[in-house]
Design a protein around this motif. Structure first.
Motif, short mmCIF file in Angstrom:
data_model
loop_
_atom_site.label_atom_id
_atom_site.label_comp_id
_atom_site.label_asym_id
_atom_site.label_seq_id
_atom_site.Cartn_x
_atom_site.Cartn_y
_atom_site.Cartn_z
N ALA A 1 -2.61 3.99 4.72
CA ALA A 1 -3.61 3.92 5.78
C ALA A 1 -3.14 4.67 7.02
O ALA A 1 -3.91 5.35 7.70
CB ALA A 1 -3.93 2.47 6.11
N LYS A 2 -1.85 4.55 7.31
CA LYS A 2 -1.29 5.22 8.49
C LYS A 2 -1.28 6.73 8.32
O LYS A 2 -1.50 7.49 9.27
CB LYS A 2 0.13 4.71 8.73
N GLU A 3 -1.04 7.18 7.09
CA GLU A 3 -0.91 8.61 6.83
C GLU A 3 -2.25 9.30 6.56
O GLU A 3 -2.32 10.53 6.60
CB GLU A 3 0.04 8.83 5.64
N ASP A 4 -3.28 8.52 6.27
CA ASP A 4 -4.59 9.09 5.94
C ASP A 4 -5.34 9.43 7.24
O ASP A 4 -5.70 8.55 8.01
CB ASP A 4 -5.41 8.09 5.11
N GLU A 5 -5.59 10.70 7.45
CA GLU A 5 -6.21 11.14 8.70
C GLU A 5 -7.66 10.68 8.84
O GLU A 5 -8.23 10.71 9.94
CB GLU A 5 -6.15 12.66 8.81
#
Length: 518
Positions: free
Chosen positions: A54-58
């Motif tokens: 979730a953190k890495e998904d833009e």
């Protein structure tokens, strides 16, 4: 984005139980659409992995995703507002796992809360859990989620089976999350009550298995009997996908793309990685997935002819244990599939043959749709679900494995005039479908003849052809079988010209043992 279990929010819209590939995909999808999500899994590593994604998904606002390994924290993360109902989506294996989580959730939930079972499940188990949840005033929704883990992330086709009241509450959410057609129509509709949603997804998978088998058999004939390269087959499939009766067929589309891969996990082959992938399908046989087995079971128990679906399942069973199969081949010592004489045709003749193959594959794929829809129609009548076959095709227009744009455009207007309460045998009730399949008959014969002449394996293709032969035949060979059944079992028979409509037992019996000379 919060660290798991270290904070507590009280304003989530949706709770996701299960953080595997499907649950993770749905978590990211729902949050991308603006919903605050609480995800739960007993496996802390799975939750941490999801929150990292979730953190890495833009495309995802990480602040909308909260992870828990505590069911109490998951349930208490919903707002306390009067009239606001908890919505919990389960992404879990079928069977005992779903029962266990239901037992754990019910004491924690309140009247009118909603649990959506988004896994593949046997429809009768869904109805059992619905009855159990109803005792607490909780809605259990059996919802098929189609398209695999990638669709779960980007928008699946969904088939909810539930009360109309639950559907109306869920509709805005489900329409927001679902796959969309090119015209923006959501690929989710209320399928019906009870286990109807999971039933439709089950048969969707049965049709999918038939389509997969039809395409792998056709590709094998093109590759090894007609000696086309994988690149040539890829180009052919791409042309089918772009225009003609298989336009927009999902499996044809990923097929032409997959054939172009020369490198994969542990594989490198300039002819295409498909050449080095073992010829075994274990799904269903290893009991990780039940829908193919259940579909085949329904064919027998509902007494609906669906030979392409059944043949595809049998091929999986035979393929699953490679070493057993090799030992059997040593014992049989029969010829292996060989080159076809058609491989020596001129370019013009081979081009014509490819058109024939195209038509044959289309006919088999359309036939599998017909067979699967006939099963749904029979079950809907038996269970009084009122499933619309047109709606089934509508939700299969995007976000699912059996998406086939041209076929959907053909079938929907033919199916829409029939009310959900009216049982259908498509080939009997809709002449246009029979006429369309009839156009493919000679092409299917040609392709199956090549398979027969070369000992190529083509069970679903042959079953598709034989299905047309059987349902078309005015006089089947079964009078002899009926005679023998009456001879040894007193099963009775009907007399030509005096047969009653339907499938009731005959009125006549002969005592063969009393005849002279017997």
């Amino acid at each position: 984005m919060a660290d798991i279990d270290n904070d507590q929010v009280h304003d989530v819209e949706i709770g996701i139980v299960g953080s595997g590939s499907m649950g993770a995909g749905m978590t990211l999808l729902f949050s991308q659409n603006g919903s605050r999500i609480a995800c739960y899994d007993y496996d802390a590593d799975a939750v941490k992995t999801l929150m990292k994604e979730a953190k890495e998904d833009e495309n995802v606002d990480e602040n909308l995703v909260h992870g828990y390994t505590s069911l109490d924290k998951l349930v208490s993360s919903f707002p306390k507002d009067q009239g606001k109902r908890r919505i919990l989506v389960l992404s879990l294996p079928h069977g005992q796992t779903a029962d266990k989580i239901l037992d754990e959730l019910l004491p924690r939930l309140e009247k009118d809360d909603i649990i959506i079972d988004g896994g593949n499940e046997w429809w009768a188990e869904t109805e059992r859990r619905q009855a159990k949840a109803k005792e607490k005033g909780v809605e259990w929704v059996g919802m098929g989620v189609s398209g695999g883990y990638q669709a779960a992330r980007h928008g699946p086709s969904m088939s909810p089976g539930c009360t109309k009241e639950a559907w109306e509450y869920l509709k805005p959410y489900l329409e927001k999350w679902s796959a969309k057609t090119k015209n923006g129509e959501p690929c989710v509709l209320h399928i019906g009550p009870g286990g109807s949603g999971h039933y439709v997804k089950m048969i969707h998978n049965g049709i999918e298995h038939a389509h997969l088998s039809i395409l792998c058999e056709a590709r094998s004939i093109l590759r090894y009997q007609l000696e086309y390269t994988n690149q040539e087959i890829s180009n052919l499939f791409e042309s089918w996908w772009k225009e003609g009766p298989l336009r927009g067929n999902f499996l044809v589309g990923i097929g032409f793309k997959g054939l172009r891969f020369e490198e994969g996990d542990g594989i490198k082959n300039k002819e295409g990685i498909v050449e080095d992938i073992e010829d075994k399908v274990t799904q269903d046989v290893d009991k990780s997935e039940g829908t193919g087995t259940w579909s085949t079971k329904e064919i027998a128990e509902r007494h609906v002819a669906a030979p392409a679906i059944a043949a595809a399942h049998q091929l999986r069973i035979i393929s699953a244990d490679k070493f057993e199969r090799l030992d059997v081949a040593k014992n049989l010592q029969l010829p292996q599939p060989s080159r076809a004489k058609e491989a020596d045709l001129s370019k013009e003749e081979k081009d014509n043959l490819l058109n024939t193959v195209h038509t044959a594959v289309y006919g088999a794929i359309l036939g599998a749709f017909v067979q699967g829809l006939n099963i749904i129609a029979r079950a809907s009548k038996d269970q009084e679900w009122g499933v619309s076959l047109a709606d089934c095709i509508k939700i299969w227009r995007s976000g699912c494995i059996i998406q086939s744009d041209a076929i959907a455009e053909f079938l929907i207007p033919l199916l829409e005039p029939f009310p959900p309460s009216e049982p259908l045998n498509l080939l009997r009730s809709i002449p246009e479908i029979g006429k369309e399949l009839a156009k493919t008959f000679e092409a299917q014969k040609t392709l199956c003849r090549i398979a027969l002449d070369t000992d190529a394996v083509a069970p679903a293709l042959n079953a598709s052809l034989d299905y047309l032969k059987q349902v078309n035949c005015k006089t089947l060979p079964t009078s002899f079988e009926e005679m023998e059944l009456d001879y040894f079992g007193h099963h009775n028979y009907d007399i030509r010209g005096k047969t009653e409509k339907g499938s009731k037992k005959g009125n006549y019996h002969t005592e063969f043992s009393r005849m002279p000379g017997v």
